[in-house]
Design an enzyme around this catalytic site. Structure first.
Site, PDB file in Angstrom:
ATOM      1  N   TRP A 365     -51.975  43.217  30.737  1.00  0.00           N
ATOM      2  CA  TRP A 365     -50.990  42.193  31.062  1.00  0.00           C
ATOM      3  C   TRP A 365     -50.406  42.391  32.459  1.00  0.00           C
ATOM      4  CZ3 TRP A 365     -45.242  42.901  29.974  1.00  0.00           C
ATOM      5  CH2 TRP A 365     -44.883  44.255  30.090  1.00  0.00           C
ATOM      6  N   ASP A 366     -50.712  43.526  33.071  1.00  0.00           N
ATOM      7  CA  ASP A 366     -50.259  43.808  34.434  1.00  0.00           C
ATOM      8  C   ASP A 366     -50.559  42.632  35.356  1.00  0.00           C
ATOM      9  OD1 ASP A 366     -50.707  46.145  32.897  1.00  0.00           O
ATOM     10  OD2 ASP A 366     -50.676  47.395  34.686  1.00  0.00           O
ATOM     11  N   GLU A 495     -43.677  51.253  25.114  1.00  0.00           N
ATOM     12  CA  GLU A 495     -44.678  51.886  24.257  1.00  0.00           C
ATOM     13  C   GLU A 495     -44.171  53.162  23.596  1.00  0.00           C
ATOM     14  OE1 GLU A 495     -48.183  52.240  26.633  1.00  0.00           O
ATOM     15  OE2 GLU A 495     -48.475  50.063  26.758  1.00  0.00           O
ATOM     16  N   LYS A 607     -40.039  54.079  27.447  1.00  0.00           N
ATOM     17  CA  LYS A 607     -40.990  54.418  28.496  1.00  0.00           C
ATOM     18  C   LYS A 607     -40.767  53.545  29.731  1.00  0.00           C
ATOM     19  CE  LYS A 607     -46.012  54.681  29.311  1.00  0.00           C
ATOM     20  NZ  LYS A 607     -47.347  54.279  28.792  1.00  0.00           N
ATOM     21  N   GLN A 608     -40.363  52.302  29.501  1.00  0.00           N
ATOM     22  CA  GLN A 608     -40.232  51.336  30.588  1.00  0.00           C
ATOM     23  C   GLN A 608     -39.309  50.209  30.155  1.00  0.00           C
ATOM     24  OE1 GLN A 608     -44.473  50.825  29.562  1.00  0.00           O
ATOM     25  NE2 GLN A 608     -44.225  48.801  30.483  1.00  0.00           N
TER      26      GLN A 608
END
Length: 778
Positions: A365-366, A495, A607-608
């Protein structure tokens, strides 16, 4: 005042990245940073003579969209697991040009002096080197190479050899090498494992006096690959012999050198693949291309290549006045995005671009959330090509939806190359259903920026509708939540939190997805009723189904905690124990390499960006106070173990007025790869992070948004910057925006007059006229 941050691995220069010596432990990093690509082929920045002894090296030349498949081995398997992994295809290394003098190999390690640099303006890698043999004979060797931006099958090399204090012969070996290999860190799941031996079967090969070729069949795949090279020299070789081994073909020349006179050797390599053509036809086409390259010559080919690079910079360049390290970083990042993005509609953009084999070259999806944010605003035709790739893999997404027990709609794979799901770890892969919303977001953004109705008619609407209908199969109207639409058993962008109910990001993006689908259906119905009815028949799509989409969007459940006054990341996140950051030493990051996933899943740790990412993508659905509360809660819980995270936090800190934090996260983003901040750039650059550096300036500091009702700008200038300038394309217009200490300046470079919103003020632009707005009028 110029601010030059400490701990920089490379001296800041505005238009190049330069290395003047070999640094122990840094060779693989430089091979990544000095990589070249053109969207179809990419090759790492290894040296023509090969690796230096005692320096780790990772050779690699790759073809975008070409892959081989390997069966995934599970200890225990269950229904619907991905069956095969697709790996980006490596091809023979054509860069090899080895020189020997006095039986000594001429290499960088033994050079008297040497400089290598990547020229951002021209997307060309150069090296200048002076060398002396044991007998005292001295020469200089200058090399240049580029992956042609106008002839995507071509890799071009030029070597200039000058004998400084002698006349005599020098040995030159030019090869196509299909025998290179690399042993990676297999304990790091981010590092892919690629092997030519495992993926290519030799069909035929040949070496002539100046040409060489190899034909390979991809194992466990339909692709045939031709690799062809040809040499040209300004002096005739005194002796020629052929090199023919099982994994290497080429030439060995003796070139006569005269003191003070340069000899120039050019090498052109063509890579071409096909599923349909015979080997003979494939070889014939590749040979024609290298012969034409030889006739055209280096100067003409490089001039064409440079014109393509110039056109890119005209649209995409960002200038920063007062921050040389970040000026270098932003241009480096933009160049690699341009070089690696697929440009043919049949390929996409790997998480590592075409610079290394990390993540096996998979598309994530980046592309849609990060990279197309840049391309849609600067080079919309490239964004369109990537969306065309998604359309061409739509049938595979439909099949994946059926495998996942959805009776209709399409589910795009979390990681893929050819369109099949390649994720072997479903909690952080297949469960990330928000991939569908990412593609819908890219469609919405592309249409808002271009008004390309023809694309929506031909491809976009079908993708949008097929992905939208999946949400109704995945979620349900929950009577226990007053009939609100809930989505269970998914993983959001974070994640470190997996398989949850009502992930806020997923639900919020699904809502936006469904709303856009309803809006486009209405527009389609109004604009072209006949085509709309034909599409509905083909998709078995009814008005009642579209009505249910609208209901699901209206009743979408978005978790919110009334006590904390924040959006809950999911139904269970706020009930978990916070991670013990105080007692987690620095060498235990990233957490995914040091703790079992279940340990991580039990805690409040990210994580993000997750909720914070939703705030950026759906920025007009949150007020400033809500953004600030969400950000204050979630950022301290975020490890930023993902390189996708810092840029989003930079944007959101800028939006909420904390410009110092915004700058800190921006700096981390823009120098991520040049300074190897996550310690794994040696396996490839981080393309989403690179795109995030542009987003942080344009969407963060400049506050640019392309909304359905028009273009808005809310600029800010970091304290120590003198100014910054960037370019946008918006609905057929080319716009340049300069932010300085006392004003914001606009130039409509091309296109019809435009009104935009700057703060609370309407700004009207006419073609060719600069318009200055003072800060006092913002």
């Amino acid at each position: 005042m110029n601010v030059l941050p400490q701990n920089l691995l490379f001296t800041p220069q505005p238009w190049q990245l330069e290395a003047n010596k070999l640094t122990a432990g840094q060779s693989m990093l430089e091979e990544t940073l000095f990589a070249l690509a053109n969207g179809y082929l990419g090759t790492r920045g290894t040296m023509e003579e090969g690796a230096v002894a005692d320096h780790q090296s990772c050779e690699g030349t790759y073809l975008n969209g070409v892959y081989h498949s390997e069966k995934i081995t599970y200890g225990e398997v269950a229904y619907g697991y991905a069956s095969h992994n697709q790996k980006m295809q490596q091809v023979p290394n054509g860069k090899v040009l080895k020189l020997k003098l006095d039986d000594q190999t001429i290499n960088l390690a033994d050079a008297m002096e040497a400089t290598r640099w990547l020229d951002f303006r021209t997307a060309t890698l150069h090296r200048q080197m002076r060398w002396q043999s044991g007998s005292g004979r001295q020469l200089s060797v200058n090399t240049s190479r580029f992956a042609s931006l106008t002839h995507p099958n071509l890799l071009c090399l030029r070597m200039e050899i000058l004998a400084e204090n002698f006349s005599g012969d020098i040995e030159l070996s030019a090869l196509l090498d299909a025998g290179y290999r690399f042993s990676p860190n297999k304990d790091d799941p981010r590092v892919g494992v690629l092997s030519l031996d495992d993926s290519l079967a030799l069909y035929q090969q040949h070496a002539g006096d100046s040409d060489a070729w190899m034909l390979h069949q991809v194992k466990d795949g339909e692709f045939k690959i031709a690799s062809v090279s040809i040499l040209n020299s300004t002096v005739a070789p005194r002796h020629i012999s052929q090199i023919t081994h099982e994994k290497q073909v080429g030439q060995h020349w003796l070139l006569p050198l005269k003191q003070g006179e340069s000899v120039i050797v050019e090498k052109y390599i063509c890579y071409q693949h096909s599923k349909e053509l015979t080997f003979e036809t494939l070889l014939d086409e590749a040979q024609q291309k290298v012969q034409e390259a030889k006739r055209s010559g280096w100067d003409a080919l490089h001039s064409q290549h440079q014109q393509a690079a110039d056109a890119f910079w005209q649209n995409a360049d960002v200038q920063i006045d007062g921050d040389p390290a970040l000026q270098q970083g932003i241009r480096f990042n933009l160049l690699h995005l341009f070089m690696s993005i697929g440009k043919d509609g049949h390929s996409n953009m790997g998480a590592k671009g075409l610079t290394g084999h990390g993540y096996d070259g998979h598309y994530f999806w980046d592309t849609e959330i990060y990279i197309l944010s840049v391309m849609t605003a600067t080079n919309p035709e490239l964004a369109k090509r990537c969306l065309e790739y998604r359309y061409r893999t739509l049938e595979g997404a439909r099949q994946r939806a059926r495998q996942m027990s959805h009776s209709q709609g399409a589910l795009y794979p979390w990681r893929t190359i050819g369109g099949d799901e390649c994720s072997a770890f479903f909690p952080a892969g297949t469960a990330q259903y928000h991939i569908n919303a990412a593609i819908a977001h890219a469609l919405r953004s592309y249409y808002a920026a271009t008004a390309d109705w023809q694309f929506m008619q031909e491809m976009g609407a079908e993708m949008l509708f097929e992905t939208a209908r999946l949400w109704l199969s995945l979620g349900h109207f929950n009577a226990r939540r007053d009939g609100q639409f809930c989505i269970d058993g998914v993983t959001g962008p974070d994640e470190y939190t997996a398989i949850v109910s009502n992930n806020f990001y997923t639900n919020a993006m699904a809502k936006a997805h469904l709303q856009f689908a309803v809006q486009m259906a209405a527009k389609f119905r109004h604009q072209d009723l006949t085509a709309y009815e034909q599409l509905c028949v083909r998709l078995s799509l009814t008005e009642s189904e579209i009505s249910i989409w609208e209901q699901a969007a209206e009743k979408m459940y978005l978790p919110f905690d009334e006590t904390l006054r924040i959006h809950a990341q999911d139904d269970s996140f706020l009930d978990k124990q916070p991670w013990d950051f105080a007692n987690t030493p620095p060498d235990k990051y990233p957490l995914l390499l040091h703790f079992h996933p279940l340990v991580i899943y039990r805690h409040q740790v990210l994580k993000q960006a997750d909720v914070v990412l939703a705030m950026y993508l759906l920025d007009d659905t949150f007020d400033q106070a809500q953004k600030a509360r969400n950000l204050a809660y979630y950022e301290p819980l975020t490890t930023h173990d993902s390189t996708l995270s810092s840029c989003i936090h930079s944007i959101e800190f800028a939006e909420t007025g904390d410009y110092q934090r915004a700058y800190e996260f921006f700096h981390d983003t823009v120098r991520m790869d040049i300074d190897n901040r996550h310690g794994n750039t040696e396996y490839g650059v981080h393309t989403a992070c690179m795109a995030g550096s542009w987003m942080s300036i344009v969407h963060g500091f400049a506050g640019v948004r392309m909304r359905p009702d028009g273009l808005t700008v809310n600029p800010h200038l970091p304290d120590h910057w003198q100014g910054y300038t960037f370019n946008l394309q918006y609905q057929g217009r080319q716009i340049q925006i300069k932010v300085s200490k006392d004003k914001v300046s606009y130039l409509l470079k091309d296109g019809e007059s435009l009104s935009l919103q700057q703060g609370t003020q309407q700004v009207h632009l006419n073609k060719g006229q600069w318009l200055n707005v003072s800060w006092g009028n913002l």
